[in-house]
Design a protein around this motif. Sequence first.
Motif, PDB file in Angstrom:
ATOM      1  N   LEU A  83     -36.271  -0.614 -19.966  1.00 23.00           N
ATOM      2  CA  LEU A  83     -37.411  -0.913 -19.101  1.00 23.00           C
ATOM      3  C   LEU A  83     -37.822  -2.380 -19.211  1.00 23.00           C
ATOM      4  O   LEU A  83     -38.205  -2.999 -18.217  1.00 23.00           O
ATOM      5  CB  LEU A  83     -38.598  -0.013 -19.445  1.00 23.00           C
ATOM      6  CG  LEU A  83     -38.449   1.454 -19.074  1.00 23.00           C
ATOM      7  CD1 LEU A  83     -39.605   2.256 -19.652  1.00 23.00           C
ATOM      8  CD2 LEU A  83     -38.368   1.616 -17.578  1.00 23.00           C
ATOM      9  N   TYR A  84     -37.736  -2.949 -20.409  1.00 20.28           N
ATOM     10  CA  TYR A  84     -38.102  -4.352 -20.597  1.00 20.28           C
ATOM     11  C   TYR A  84     -37.140  -5.267 -19.840  1.00 20.28           C
ATOM     12  O   TYR A  84     -37.564  -6.234 -19.206  1.00 20.28           O
ATOM     13  CB  TYR A  84     -38.146  -4.699 -22.080  1.00 20.28           C
ATOM     14  CG  TYR A  84     -38.568  -6.111 -22.352  1.00 20.28           C
ATOM     15  CD1 TYR A  84     -39.796  -6.588 -21.897  1.00 20.28           C
ATOM     16  CD2 TYR A  84     -37.759  -6.985 -23.063  1.00 20.28           C
ATOM     17  CE1 TYR A  84     -40.201  -7.883 -22.135  1.00 20.28           C
ATOM     18  CE2 TYR A  84     -38.151  -8.274 -23.311  1.00 20.28           C
ATOM     19  CZ  TYR A  84     -39.373  -8.729 -22.848  1.00 20.28           C
ATOM     20  OH  TYR A  84     -39.764 -10.019 -23.089  1.00 20.28           O
ATOM     21  N   LYS A  85     -35.847  -4.951 -19.874  1.00 21.21           N
ATOM     22  CA  LYS A  85     -34.869  -5.736 -19.108  1.00 21.21           C
ATOM     23  C   LYS A  85     -35.170  -5.653 -17.621  1.00 21.21           C
ATOM     24  O   LYS A  85     -35.106  -6.658 -16.901  1.00 21.21           O
ATOM     25  CB  LYS A  85     -33.454  -5.235 -19.385  1.00 21.21           C
ATOM     26  CG  LYS A  85     -32.936  -5.610 -20.751  1.00 21.21           C
ATOM     27  CD  LYS A  85     -31.565  -5.038 -20.988  1.00 21.21           C
ATOM     28  CE  LYS A  85     -31.145  -5.290 -22.424  1.00 21.21           C
ATOM     29  NZ  LYS A  85     -29.875  -4.622 -22.742  1.00 21.21           N
ATOM     30  N   GLU A  86     -35.521  -4.466 -17.155  1.00 16.27           N
ATOM     31  CA  GLU A  86     -35.884  -4.273 -15.751  1.00 16.27           C
ATOM     32  C   GLU A  86     -37.146  -5.069 -15.410  1.00 16.27           C
ATOM     33  O   GLU A  86     -37.231  -5.702 -14.363  1.00 16.27           O
ATOM     34  CB  GLU A  86     -36.120  -2.787 -15.490  1.00 16.27           C
ATOM     35  CG  GLU A  86     -36.534  -2.443 -14.095  1.00 16.27           C
ATOM     36  CD  GLU A  86     -36.841  -0.970 -13.940  1.00 16.27           C
ATOM     37  OE1 GLU A  86     -37.811  -0.645 -13.237  1.00 16.27           O
ATOM     38  OE2 GLU A  86     -36.115  -0.143 -14.544  1.00 16.27           O
ATOM     39  N   PHE A  87     -38.115  -5.064 -16.313  1.00 12.10           N
ATOM     40  CA  PHE A  87     -39.373  -5.791 -16.095  1.00 12.10           C
ATOM     41  C   PHE A  87     -39.126  -7.295 -16.009  1.00 12.10           C
ATOM     42  O   PHE A  87     -39.671  -7.972 -15.137  1.00 12.10           O
ATOM     43  CB  PHE A  87     -40.356  -5.478 -17.238  1.00 12.10           C
ATOM     44  CG  PHE A  87     -41.655  -6.206 -17.136  1.00 12.10           C
ATOM     45  CD1 PHE A  87     -42.603  -5.838 -16.208  1.00 12.10           C
ATOM     46  CD2 PHE A  87     -41.936  -7.273 -17.978  1.00 12.10           C
ATOM     47  CE1 PHE A  87     -43.815  -6.502 -16.111  1.00 12.10           C
ATOM     48  CE2 PHE A  87     -43.132  -7.937 -17.905  1.00 12.10           C
ATOM     49  CZ  PHE A  87     -44.071  -7.558 -16.960  1.00 12.10           C
ATOM     50  N   LYS A  88     -38.278  -7.828 -16.912  1.00 11.32           N
ATOM     51  CA  LYS A  88     -37.961  -9.262 -16.888  1.00 11.32           C
ATOM     52  C   LYS A  88     -37.242  -9.626 -15.601  1.00 11.32           C
ATOM     53  O   LYS A  88     -37.489 -10.692 -15.030  1.00 11.32           O
ATOM     54  CB  LYS A  88     -37.099  -9.651 -18.096  1.00 11.32           C
ATOM     55  CG  LYS A  88     -37.871  -9.717 -19.390  1.00 11.32           C
ATOM     56  CD  LYS A  88     -37.120 -10.429 -20.483  1.00 11.32           C
ATOM     57  CE  LYS A  88     -35.758  -9.852 -20.716  1.00 11.32           C
ATOM     58  NZ  LYS A  88     -35.072 -10.427 -21.874  1.00 11.32           N
ATOM     59  N   LYS A  89     -36.360  -8.751 -15.132  1.00  7.42           N
ATOM     60  CA  LYS A  89     -35.601  -9.035 -13.915  1.00  7.42           C
ATOM     61  C   LYS A  89     -36.521  -9.083 -12.694  1.00  7.42           C
ATOM     62  O   LYS A  89     -36.369  -9.940 -11.842  1.00  7.42           O
ATOM     63  CB  LYS A  89     -34.537  -7.940 -13.712  1.00  7.42           C
ATOM     64  CG  LYS A  89     -33.490  -8.290 -12.696  1.00  7.42           C
ATOM     65  CD  LYS A  89     -32.493  -7.158 -12.503  1.00  7.42           C
ATOM     66  CE  LYS A  89     -31.746  -6.860 -13.795  1.00  7.42           C
ATOM     67  NZ  LYS A  89     -30.721  -5.799 -13.617  1.00  7.42           N
ATOM     68  N   THR A  90     -37.491  -8.175 -12.615  1.00  2.68           N
ATOM     69  CA  THR A  90     -38.397  -8.162 -11.477  1.00  2.68           C
ATOM     70  C   THR A  90     -39.494  -9.213 -11.594  1.00  2.68           C
ATOM     71  O   THR A  90     -39.981  -9.704 -10.588  1.00  2.68           O
ATOM     72  CB  THR A  90     -39.043  -6.783 -11.294  1.00  2.68           C
ATOM     73  OG1 THR A  90     -39.783  -6.450 -12.475  1.00  2.68           O
ATOM     74  CG2 THR A  90     -38.011  -5.729 -11.007  1.00  2.68           C
ATOM     75  N   ALA A  91     -39.863  -9.580 -12.815  1.00  2.00           N
ATOM     76  CA  ALA A  91     -40.933 -10.565 -13.015  1.00  2.00           C
ATOM     77  C   ALA A  91     -40.428 -11.991 -12.808  1.00  2.00           C
ATOM     78  O   ALA A  91     -41.185 -12.865 -12.374  1.00  2.00           O
ATOM     79  CB  ALA A  91     -41.531 -10.430 -14.409  1.00  2.00           C
ATOM     80  N   ALA A  92     -39.151 -12.257 -13.071  1.00  2.00           N
ATOM     81  CA  ALA A  92     -38.607 -13.620 -12.967  1.00  2.00           C
ATOM     82  C   ALA A  92     -38.650 -14.168 -11.540  1.00  2.00           C
ATOM     83  O   ALA A  92     -39.119 -15.266 -11.327  1.00  2.00           O
ATOM     84  CB  ALA A  92     -37.193 -13.658 -13.530  1.00  2.00           C
ATOM     85  N   PRO A  93     -38.202 -13.425 -10.514  1.00  2.00           N
ATOM     86  CA  PRO A  93     -38.250 -13.991  -9.154  1.00  2.00           C
ATOM     87  C   PRO A  93     -39.686 -14.205  -8.663  1.00  2.00           C
ATOM     88  O   PRO A  93     -39.944 -15.094  -7.883  1.00  2.00           O
ATOM     89  CB  PRO A  93     -37.548 -12.927  -8.305  1.00  2.00           C
ATOM     90  CG  PRO A  93     -36.708 -12.157  -9.239  1.00  2.00           C
ATOM     91  CD  PRO A  93     -37.423 -12.195 -10.554  1.00  2.00           C
ATOM     92  N   ALA A  94     -40.612 -13.380  -9.130  1.00  2.00           N
ATOM     93  CA  ALA A  94     -42.007 -13.504  -8.681  1.00  2.00           C
ATOM     94  C   ALA A  94     -42.673 -14.733  -9.273  1.00  2.00           C
ATOM     95  O   ALA A  94     -43.613 -15.277  -8.715  1.00  2.00           O
ATOM     96  CB  ALA A  94     -42.789 -12.239  -9.056  1.00  2.00           C
ATOM     97  N   ALA A  95     -42.205 -15.187 -10.437  1.00  2.00           N
ATOM     98  CA  ALA A  95     -42.837 -16.317 -11.122  1.00  2.00           C
ATOM     99  C   ALA A  95     -42.477 -17.654 -10.520  1.00  2.00           C
ATOM    100  O   ALA A  95     -41.752 -17.878  -9.686  1.00  2.00           O
ATOM    101  CB  ALA A  95     -42.435 -16.320 -12.590  1.00  2.00           C
TER     102      ALA A  95
END
Length: 86
Positions: A74-86
Amino acid sequence: MVVIRLARGGSKKRPFYNIVATDSRNPRDGRFNERIGFYNPVASGQAVRLSINEANLNKWIANGAKMSETVSRLYKEFKKTAAPAA
């Protein structure tokens, strides 16, 4: 040993999981040290599906806590989705 794992909540057929730091000897849904985030697998529409406080997660990992396999995924998924938004 401190582990970072999911604690189940919600009602029947509507799961909701808190991501918590807890002692490995405590029951799954028992006492915990700190709530780090949540995971809502049945989120729909504008509802937030996954939220993790990275500062608290990194603090616990620096102090020797281990993440469960599911929380790691879940953390890997969270980092993947949070990176483009940042």
